[in-house]
Design an enzyme around this catalytic site. Structure first.
Site, PDB file in Angstrom:
ATOM      1  N   HIS A 210      -1.106 -14.099  -1.324  1.00 45.84           N
ATOM      2  CA  HIS A 210      -1.589 -13.121  -2.305  1.00 45.84           C
ATOM      3  C   HIS A 210      -2.515 -13.797  -3.311  1.00 45.84           C
ATOM      4  O   HIS A 210      -2.181 -14.855  -3.851  1.00 45.84           O
ATOM      5  CB  HIS A 210      -0.415 -12.487  -3.056  1.00 45.84           C
ATOM      6  CG  HIS A 210       0.378 -11.528  -2.234  1.00 45.84           C
ATOM      7  ND1 HIS A 210       1.650 -11.123  -2.565  1.00 45.84           N
ATOM      8  CD2 HIS A 210       0.068 -10.878  -1.070  1.00 45.84           C
ATOM      9  CE1 HIS A 210       2.099 -10.271  -1.664  1.00 45.84           C
ATOM     10  NE2 HIS A 210       1.153 -10.107  -0.747  1.00 45.84           N
TER      11      HIS A 210
ATOM     12  N   TYR B 132       8.131  -7.434  -5.163  1.00 52.52           N
ATOM     13  CA  TYR B 132       9.304  -7.940  -4.466  1.00 52.52           C
ATOM     14  C   TYR B 132      10.396  -8.414  -5.423  1.00 52.52           C
ATOM     15  O   TYR B 132      11.505  -8.738  -4.996  1.00 52.52           O
ATOM     16  CB  TYR B 132       8.911  -9.071  -3.514  1.00 52.52           C
ATOM     17  CG  TYR B 132       7.914  -8.636  -2.477  1.00 52.52           C
ATOM     18  CD1 TYR B 132       8.257  -7.705  -1.498  1.00 52.52           C
ATOM     19  CD2 TYR B 132       6.606  -9.115  -2.492  1.00 52.52           C
ATOM     20  CE1 TYR B 132       7.334  -7.279  -0.561  1.00 52.52           C
ATOM     21  CE2 TYR B 132       5.676  -8.704  -1.550  1.00 52.52           C
ATOM     22  CZ  TYR B 132       6.051  -7.783  -0.585  1.00 52.52           C
ATOM     23  OH  TYR B 132       5.128  -7.359   0.350  1.00 52.52           O
TER      24      TYR B 132
ATOM     25  N   ARG C 263       6.565  -8.304   7.496  1.00 53.14           N
ATOM     26  CA  ARG C 263       5.997  -9.064   6.373  1.00 53.14           C
ATOM     27  C   ARG C 263       6.740  -8.713   5.074  1.00 53.14           C
ATOM     28  O   ARG C 263       7.123  -9.598   4.316  1.00 53.14           O
ATOM     29  CB  ARG C 263       4.508  -8.750   6.254  1.00 53.14           C
ATOM     30  CG  ARG C 263       3.792  -9.463   5.103  1.00 53.14           C
ATOM     31  CD  ARG C 263       2.297  -9.195   5.206  1.00 53.14           C
ATOM     32  NE  ARG C 263       1.555  -9.603   4.020  1.00 53.14           N
ATOM     33  CZ  ARG C 263       1.128 -10.839   3.791  1.00 53.14           C
ATOM     34  NH1 ARG C 263       1.393 -11.802   4.652  1.00 53.14           N
ATOM     35  NH2 ARG C 263       0.439 -11.124   2.698  1.00 53.14           N
TER      36      ARG C 263
ATOM     37  N   HIS D 296       3.750  -4.810   9.931  1.00 49.16           N
ATOM     38  CA  HIS D 296       3.670  -5.150   8.502  1.00 49.16           C
ATOM     39  C   HIS D 296       5.044  -5.033   7.829  1.00 49.16           C
ATOM     40  O   HIS D 296       5.268  -5.665   6.791  1.00 49.16           O
ATOM     41  CB  HIS D 296       2.668  -4.240   7.801  1.00 49.16           C
ATOM     42  CG  HIS D 296       2.033  -4.875   6.598  1.00 49.16           C
ATOM     43  ND1 HIS D 296       1.111  -5.901   6.698  1.00 49.16           N
ATOM     44  CD2 HIS D 296       2.206  -4.665   5.270  1.00 49.16           C
ATOM     45  CE1 HIS D 296       0.726  -6.267   5.485  1.00 49.16           C
ATOM     46  NE2 HIS D 296       1.386  -5.548   4.595  1.00 49.16           N
TER      47      HIS D 296
ATOM     48  N   ARG E 258       0.469 -11.594   8.600  1.00 48.95           N
ATOM     49  CA  ARG E 258      -0.081 -10.298   8.962  1.00 48.95           C
ATOM     50  C   ARG E 258      -0.326 -10.280  10.470  1.00 48.95           C
ATOM     51  O   ARG E 258      -0.469 -11.333  11.102  1.00 48.95           O
ATOM     52  CB  ARG E 258      -1.393 -10.044   8.216  1.00 48.95           C
ATOM     53  CG  ARG E 258      -1.254 -10.061   6.689  1.00 48.95           C
ATOM     54  CD  ARG E 258      -2.623  -9.887   6.033  1.00 48.95           C
ATOM     55  NE  ARG E 258      -2.532  -9.847   4.570  1.00 48.95           N
ATOM     56  CZ  ARG E 258      -2.629 -10.912   3.778  1.00 48.95           C
ATOM     57  NH1 ARG E 258      -2.823 -12.122   4.319  1.00 48.95           N
ATOM     58  NH2 ARG E 258      -2.536 -10.794   2.466  1.00 48.95           N
TER      59      ARG E 258
ATOM     60  N   LYS F 249      -6.466 -12.436   4.576  1.00 49.90           N
ATOM     61  CA  LYS F 249      -7.136 -11.315   3.927  1.00 49.90           C
ATOM     62  C   LYS F 249      -8.274 -11.843   3.064  1.00 49.90           C
ATOM     63  O   LYS F 249      -8.103 -12.805   2.318  1.00 49.90           O
ATOM     64  CB  LYS F 249      -6.129 -10.554   3.060  1.00 49.90           C
ATOM     65  CG  LYS F 249      -6.616  -9.189   2.598  1.00 49.90           C
ATOM     66  CD  LYS F 249      -5.501  -8.409   1.945  1.00 49.90           C
ATOM     67  CE  LYS F 249      -5.956  -7.012   1.565  1.00 49.90           C
ATOM     68  NZ  LYS F 249      -4.853  -6.226   0.959  1.00 49.90           N
TER      69      LYS F 249
END
Length: 231
Positions: free
Chosen positions: A205, A214, A182, A179, A81, A108
């Site tokens: 994640h 994805y 990413r 982003h 990120r 995150k």
């Protein structure tokens, strides 16, 4: 004797409140069609343009393009990120013998993780840190990898750099940003080995459901499969 099910209610709890909690809607997961990503050819084109500018800058001792190529190389090869890239420290580059990874200090949700890197990026990072030393920049464990005239780069500076090169390559569209690199990395990584767990770990994640988008079929997959039909 027939057993009878009983509902035990604690003080302050009602059956209506219980039903309300149980039927609360979850936030819908983003669909693959909602994400924007660059194709393999577009990423290669962007990388080539930035790398060519870097080569010219190196010969003229211009520092900006050298930093920008390092940033774009990291983003396209790791999927970090923008805030994670801006916060990278020299000590987070783990490239000693037997190591090839970047340490993310605050992803995150302020979660830490290790991101595995390719040999080419490992070489580039080592070269960049040596260049920083030659420039007289601090390269201690807690010193920022990206420094500008006003101090460490911010997430906004990372975004500006990415937007600059997206526009330079005539790829600018609404919604495209740092982003997008990413998403592009995640799509390409999944296409390579079809392993969602790998993508999840690299991107950091918390839930595999987030990574699941994805695994959808890309436009390029469909084109590859239909191009020979009825010829």
């Amino acid at each position: 004797m027939t057993a009878t099910a009983q509902i035990i209610q604690f003080p302050g709890t009602t059956a209506q409140a219980t039903r309300t909690r149980s039927t609360k809607k979850r936030k819908p997961t983003k669909a693959f069609n909602d994400i924007k990503y660059f194709t393999n050819h577009q990423i290669k084109f962007i990388r080539r343009q930035v790398r060519d500018a870097y080569a010219l800058a190196r010969a003229k001792a211009q520092v900006t393009a050298i930093r920008e190529w390092m940033l774009i190389d990291i983003l396209t090869r790791t999927g970090l990120r923008s805030a994670e890239a801006a916060d990278l420290r020299c000590g987070d580059v783990l490239t000693s013998y037997g190591e090839s990874s970047l340490f993310v200090r605050a992803g995150k949700g302020y979660k830490t993780r290790y991101v595995e890197i390719q040999p080419g990026l490992k070489t580039h990072l080592n070269s960049f840190i040596k260049w920083k030393e030659q420039q007289g920049e601090p390269t201690g464990m807690d010193d920022h990898l990206f420094l500008g005239q006003r101090g460490p780069w911010t997430p906004a500076a990372v975004q500006q750099c990415c937007k600059k090169w997206i526009r330079h390559c005539d790829l600018d569209q609404p919604g495209l940003s740092a982003h997008t690199f990413r998403h592009s990395y995640a799509v390409e990584l999944y296409q390579e080995k079809r392993c969602l767990r790998t993508v999840q770990k690299q991107l950091g994640h918390a839930s595999i459901q987030t990574t699941q988008i994805y695994a959808d079929v890309t436009k390029e997959d469909i084109q590859d499969q239909i191009k020979g039909m009825w010829n």
